[in-house]
Structure formats: C-alpha cells, structure tokens
Design a protein around this motif. Structure first.
Motif: not given
Ligand SMILES: Nc1nc2c(ncn2[C@@H]2O[C@H](COP(=O)(O)OP(=O)(O)O)[C@@H](O)[C@H]2O)c(=O)[nH]1
Lengths: 301, 506
Positions: B45-54, B79-82, B88-90, B177-179, B181-183, B214-218
C-alpha cells in the motif's frame, strides 16, 4: 505417506534446501555452533541435508570462556557421539587484556570476545560462508535479513547492499572480498524450535529444564552463578531458586526465568503459552536502542 | 514459590518475568506441532493508507502475540483515530534508519500462529521507487493484500500493484478498503470502489480477487465481522488469507526436481539431492533429464528419517536411481511425460533489481533453479508500463523497470515456462564480475535452437579446451566441475571484450 505437510515439514525442507544450496555454491563454509537450542536444531537439519554423507563442513564454536559449564560438557559429548569436526576458537588477546563481562560493559565485552573472535576465526581458516541459526522473528532489525546475507571485506553488514531474494533461488556468487552468512532457519520462530526439538526427540543442554540453581538478582534479572568468578555487589546474596533458561549464552549476561518445567513436554507447553518474548533474557539487547542493528554493522553475527 | 524466597527479594522478584508453573494436558502438547501448513501474505500500500495499523491489528486480534508485546502497545499509550484506539502500528517497527526517515524501504518478515495455521506476513513498501522490493515480496507470496484509503479510492498505484502481482504469480488478491470509519462506513462508497476493482481484476489471471471494507484501527472486518457495516456479508480479511492455498496447485503440476548436489556415503550410496518443486514422485516412477536424454527409474527416495514410498512438492529428498545417471548439479529431473524444456534461448519478463543499469557489454549469467549458465547474449526488447500495461520498445533498462528480455545461453539447460510450471519457470540474472543479482524474472517462451544471428558467435568446444587450457584435468567430479568453471570464466572474458561466445561442452 501422508500428503499433508505441517508447517514444521515445510520449514525443515526449506532449511535442507538452503544448506544444500550453500554447500554447493560456497568454497569453504563453516557452521557456527553456539551449543544452544537453535544450534541443536541447525546441526540436526544439516545432518539431514547431507545424509548419508558426512557434513561437508566443520563446526566453529567461539568460546568466550564464560559459557555455562553444562554447555561445554554438552558440546563435547555431541561432538564425540556424532563424530563432528569441531573447531573451538577463543580470543586469547582479549583474555590477556582481562576483558570480562563483570569488568566491562556488555557491548565492549561482546565486541572483543564474540565479534572480534568470530572475525579472526573466519579469517584464520579462510571460511567464505558461515551458517548461523538466527531467525527473523528474534528482533526487529532481523525481520529484514536475507537468507544469504553478504558481508563486505571486514565482515561489515550494509543493509543497503543486500541482494534481493526471489522465489527459492539463492545466488551465492561472491564478489571480490565478500563473504556470506547463511541462515537456514530464517523463517522459524522460537516456538517452532521447541516444537521441532520435541518432534525429533533431540537432546538439549540440561539448563533449558528447570532445576534448583544458585541465583542472584541483578538489575531486575535472575543470574545463575555458574562458578566462583561472580563478583557480588553490596546487598546481593546468592539464593537457590527453581529456574530454567529460554536462551543460553555467557552466564553473567544470561537471565534465567522462574519455572518448574523440567521435561521437554512441559518446556514446549510453557513456550507455547509464554507471555514474553525470549530476548528479554539477553542483557546485551537492552544496552542501547537499535543495539542489534549496530552490532550487525560492526560484524556481530 | 517457597516462602523464604518471598522474604528475601520481594520487590525484585515481583519485577522479574515469572512463568507460572504449567502442567499441560498431553493432547495439548501434541497439537502444538500440528499447524496445517503455512500461508505467506504480502501486504502492499502507499504510505499512510494504514498498512502498519492493519498488520498490527491482525496480530492483535488473531495471533499468539507475547504479553510483553501487548503491554508495550498499551504502555506506550499512544492513541489514534480521535483517542478511541491504541496505536497498533507500534507492533510493526523496522530498521533504525527507516524509523528515522519514517518510511519502510525494504521487505520485512513477520510470523504468527493462528489456531491452526502459520501466517507469514511479508511487508513491502508500495511506492514506485520500490517496485523491486515489492516484486521480490510477491515472489514469496501465496496471497496479497493491497491496501487503499476509502477516501481516495483506486489510484494508479493500485493498478501497478495488481499488474506486478499478476506478473510474479500471486493468484489470490485482496483489496482492503481501509479507513471506512472516515467515510461513515458508507456502503455506496465501498460498492463503487469494489466495482472498479472487479473491472481492473478481470484483466489478470487471478483465481480470486476480493474487495473488503475495513477499518484497521477498529478491527472492522479484519479478524471479526464489522457491526458498523452490517450491510457487508462477505468474508473478513482473515477468512480470505486463511483460505489461500498454493500448495495444492504445486502438487498437481508435473513432477520436477532440480538437482542440487550428488550425495555419496563413500560406499554404494549415490543420491540425487534436491527439493521437489512440483508434482509427486513414487518409487518405480520414471525420472528423466531432458538435457542429456538419460532416463532411469526411482529405486529409493531416501531421507535421514527413513525411505519414503512417495514424496510431494516441497519435500527435500535424495533420489537413488535404478541405474547410474551421469548427472550433476543443475540438471532438472522430470517424469516420463510433460517434461521440462531444453533451452538454448529464452524470453523472460524481468524486474531490474540493481542500481546499476543494464549494460550490453557486461558479462551476465542466468541462474535457474540450480544451474548457473553464462549468457552469450542478453537483449532488452521492451519496457512494460505497469499502469497502462503498454509495451514500450526500448533496449535499455534500469532499477525498478519491468522489461521483456531475450537471452542466448552458453550451453543448454532445463527450464519451464512460468505459466506452465511456475516452480522451474523463474530465473535470476547475475553480474558475472561482482556476483550481484541484477534482475529476477519469469520465463516466457523457451526455444530449443539458437537464433539465426547467433551463428556469428565464437564456438568453444570441449575438444578445444581439453587440448589446451584444461589439459591438466581428468575425469573426476572435481575436475569436471573445474573444467566447466574455466570454460565459463573464459567465455566471460571474451564477452567482456565484446566477442560473442557459445560454449559447446556436450
Ligand atoms: N480513522 C482511521 N485511521 C486509520 C486507520 N488505519 C490507519 N489509520 C491512521 O492512518 C495513519 C497511517 O497509518 P499507518 O498504519 O502508519 O500507515 P502506513 O504508512 O500505511 O503503515 C495513522 O495515523 C493511523 O492511525 C483506520 O482504519 N481509520
């Protein structure tokens, strides 16, 4: 024969494949034997890879003179019963300079007695490849390690110069001055190691099983006193406790865990149910952040 | 623990890692070694799409994480997502240099056990400048998870990734199809993306292509079905990766075993050692070497654990033939039908891995499963634009390029077309001087005769070498290997000076 391959079957076959590829491609390999459970599995896999032929390479043990007594006894018994070609190397210069794990920081001690010793031994014998039991699951920087890991002259590891590996094709053609480390157990986990030891009925050093041993608590860790070179700090007392080891190294630097698992079955069960990762017991890793990665760049295994 | 222990060091002991005495049931111990195989999962995936979190979330929900790893995440407290979820990306960190740069530049391997299966997560960076990393990751994967941000939908990068996965043989792909929750967990948003993905996927040879909201954080639809997306009735991410199996298809392909080495015990035993890359083999079966034309039957399938009646793809064995076969490393054993191809010329699709661009005057070797053959000619014929799938005529290539190449081999060797038999249809291109791996690829068409214009090559044959350069060598195995080595090095020296060479050592 059953057609179902368990994940241990897959890991075993992969390791055998790697051993054979390396033995066919490198001129003079050596197996790094550190006596612990990973080395026990590594040696067993090597024997399987070349059976019924003899191992086409010797074993090398870097003896810091601070290994547990039980480890050395086990090493010599294995070498005798399996008819192994074993080379033992100690950094005599380090001994002469009085480098000990009590008087020097773990990083200085490890550098002199392990890293420098290893480099000297590889150089002295002209080995162009060394098999090691390292696993990618051990530590974050290892998660990106290759199966054939190349070292420039001076045994330096440069993360940027590692060769991409694709499919099971392993390219062992060395460039000028290069040597290689080979990791047949890259894809194993700590749990696999114990599962495999149980499955194959392998002997391991008795220290892996719980027993009553003399211990001191130092920096929040349990150290088993293996001989009279211990230097007690004020307030420290030696107490007998039922402990065992999850990982073995130099006794002043290896922490034990309280346990009553004294059979192979109970050790396997305890490992599968464990609540902490094994490197907690290795003090060198706590010395500095990114410690292992830096050590690798300096040539530590 | 005994009472006197507690009285000595109560505080220090409390801080120590203590494993509770544990008496397992016998059945539990036995089950421990019975994970039914493994699945290798590539994530891209691209940076910031949430791969590490997933990945972190998948580990959190479905794996045997150590307690100290869980504690580290909780203790970190980020904590993330508000503020609703731990970060979990830790759980997924990398090299110091990469952490400092805040990006992942190399593939990383992670392992976890679910109840019955070993999962291997191969994490690869997504950006175009890391195409080579992703290609090498894809070469190890049974299934790929492509991650996108629901707010941004399918991008050019998604197309590039799909093309790359297809090229290097990944047959099961998931679009996560991540995030969501944001849509607002919106169904129509997901459906639009899923439709676009279906259209994209029909152009490729995937066995399965699945889009999952999906929503990786949830953890929604990661390991557990999502309550917030009750409108989605499909599988979770974990369901799909659990179901991916490539072992079966390897078993059903024709039998191949590339010979790694010949094992001898100093007495009568002579075993052809190797890993069966596809198909099955039983005692009594015909084995054939297409390059020399020799055949025999399987007398024994030997392993240290005892002889086998039958062995399947993936097994590492030593085959004792019914009669002596004059074979060594590099040969590929086939059965009586559907045999490997005897190649003197081949076409392949390559990913260029080296920072040093292709140089027509440099010496290259081709590495097949176990053979290493000098190339008398290597030509780049086209570059592939992954996003549009267009072929662009070119004769040059550099790092990260996907190209079509044709090559002439210094001597015949056995390979397969990747589409027919993947296990023996892959190659590496190796720089003859520094030994580095400059490219990796899949074999397309295989030719048993040299091209017409190859006639201009200088022919070096066995007789020529035996009378001069190699006159000191006899007929022992070692001498024959040395003979080949000298021939190869000689050919390379010529090539370096621009002379095309053909080795005829048959
Ligand atoms: N709201 C929301 N934020 C997410 C989700 N997954 C990842 N993020 C956020 O998106 C940002 C990038 O996530 P990260 O896992 O570091 O992305 P990577 O660069 O693809 O590894 C972080 O701020 C995450 O907390 C999700 O399902 N919902």
């Amino acid at each position: 024969m059953s057609h179902v391959q368990t994940h241990l079957d897959i890991l075993e076959a992969e390791a055998i494949h790697i051993f054979r590829e390396a033995a066919a491609q490198f001129r003079k390999p050596v197996l790094m034997y550190s006596i612990g459970k990973d080395s026990t599995v590594l040696l067993h896999l090597a024997r399987k890879a070349f059976w019924p032929a003899r191992l086409p390479f010797p074993l090398l043990h870097i003896d810091t003179t601070w290994k547990f007594r039980e480890m050395i006894e086990f090493r010599d018994a294995q070498a005798a019963s399996l008819g192994l070609d074993l080379i033992v190397h100690t950094n005599q210069d380090g001994i002469a300079r009085g480098i000990t794990p009590f008087d020097h920081s773990p990083s200085v001690y490890t550098d002199v007695m392990k890293t420098q010793a290893l480099k000297a031994a590889l150089y002295k014998h002209g080995f162009d490849a060394a098999f090691g039991g390292a696993r990618r699951d051990e530590e974050a920087s290892r998660a990106k390690e290759r199966i054939f890991s190349f070292r420039a002259a001076g045994h330096r590891w440069d993360p940027r110069r590692q060769r991409p590996e694709m499919w099971s094709l392993l390219n062992g053609r060395l460039g000028p001055g290069e040597t290689a480390r080979v990791f047949p157990m890259s894809n194993w986990t700590e749990k696999d190691v114990w599962r495999y030891i149980a499955r194959e009925g392998l002997d391991v050093v008795p220290l892996y099983f719980a027993g009553e041993r003399p211990t001191v608590v130092r920096d929040g860790q349990l150290i088993v006193v293996n001989d009279d070179r211990i230097q007690l700090r004020p307030g420290e007392t030696i107490t007998r406790r039922r402990v065992r080891f999850r990982t073995l190294g130099c006794w002043p630097l290896t922490a034990a865990v309280v346990s009553s698992a004294d059979t192979l079955d109970s050790v396997v069960a305890e490992t599968l149910a464990a609540t902490s990762s094994e490197r907690r017991g290795r003090l060198i890793d706590h010395d500095q952040t990114g410690a292992m990665e830096r050590k690798k760049q300096e040539g530590y295994f | 623990m005994s009472a006197h222990l507690r009285s000595i060091d109560a505080a220090a002991l409390a801080a120590m890692p203590i494993l509770e005495p544990f008496a397992p049931a016998a059945a539990e111990v036995r089950r421990a070694s019975d994970l039914t195989g493994e699945v290798r999962v590539l994530t891209c995936g691209s940076v910031d799409d949430g791969k590490s979190t997933l990945i972190g979330r998948l580990l959190w929900d479905a794996s045997d994480l150590f307690e100290d790893q869980r504690e580290a995440v909780e203790r970190h407290g980020r904590t993330v997502a508000g503020g609703q979820h731990f970060d979990y990306s830790l759980l997924v960190d990398g090299l110091v240099a990469e952490r400092e740069q805040g990006i992942t530049i190399d593939i990383a391997w992670r392992y976890f056990d679910s109840a019955d299966r070993r999962f291997v997560i191969i994490d690869s960076p997504g950006h175009e400048q890391y195409t080579r990393n992703m290609a090498s990751g894809a070469s190890h994967a049974d299934v790929a998870v492509m991650l996108i941000d629901a707010r941004h939908g399918i991008k050019t990068q998604t197309r590039r990734h799909a093309a790359l996965l297809d090229l290097f043989g990944v047959r099961t792909v998931v679009l996560a199809v991540n995030k969501m929750d944001l849509v607002g967990f919106d169904e129509s948003c997901f459906r639009t993306i899923a439709r676009e993905f279906e259209e994209l996927a029909v152009g490729f040879a995937f066995d399965a292509a699945v889009a999952i909201p999906v929503s990786a954080v949830g953890g929604d639809n990661v390991a557990q079905a999502s309550a917030a997306m009750a409108w989605y009735a499909g599988p979770t991410l974990l369901d799909v990766i659990r179901g991916a199996r490539s072992a079966e298809s390897r078993r059903q392909a024709p039998f191949r075993m590339p010979v790694q080495m010949v094992l001898r015990d100093g007495q009568d035993f002579r075993g052809l050692a190797g890993t069966i890359t596809s198909g099955t083999l039983a005692v009594g079966d015909v084995i054939a070497d297409v390059v020399s034309g020799q055949t025999a039957r399987v007398a024994r399938i030997a392993t240290m654990g005892g002889d086998l009646d039958q062995a399947v793809a993936g097994a590492a064995v030593a085959i004792v033939a019914s009669k002596d076969l004059d074979l060594s490393r590099g040969a590929v054993l086939s059965g009586s039908t559907h045999q490997a191809r005897r190649a003197v010329r081949l076409e392949a699709r390559l990913v260029w891995l080296s920072e040093t661009p292709f140089d027509i005057d440099r010496g290259y070797l081709v590495r097949t499963a176990t053979d290493l053959v000098p190339l008398t000619a290597l030509a780049i014929t086209a570059r592939l634009d992954l996003a549009s799938l267009a072929r662009i005529d070119t004769e040059t290539c550099g790092v990260n390029d996907i190209v079509e190449a044709s090559m002439e081999l210094g001597r015949p060797t056995a390979v397969d077309s990747f589409a027919d038999v993947p296990g023996t249809g892959t190659i590496l291109i190796v720089d003859a001087i520094d030994g580095s791996t400059v490219a990796g690829g899949v074999v397309g068409s295989v030719h048993e005769t040299a091209s017409k214009n190859a006639g201009t090559a200088l022919v070096i044959d066995r007789a020529l070498l035996a009378s001069g350069l190699c006159h000191d060598l006899g007929d022992t195995i070692e001498d024959r290997i040395e003979f080949e080595r000298r021939a190869r090095e000689l050919a390379l020296l010529f090539q370096r000076t621009g002379v095309r060479v053909r080795l005829e050592l048959g």
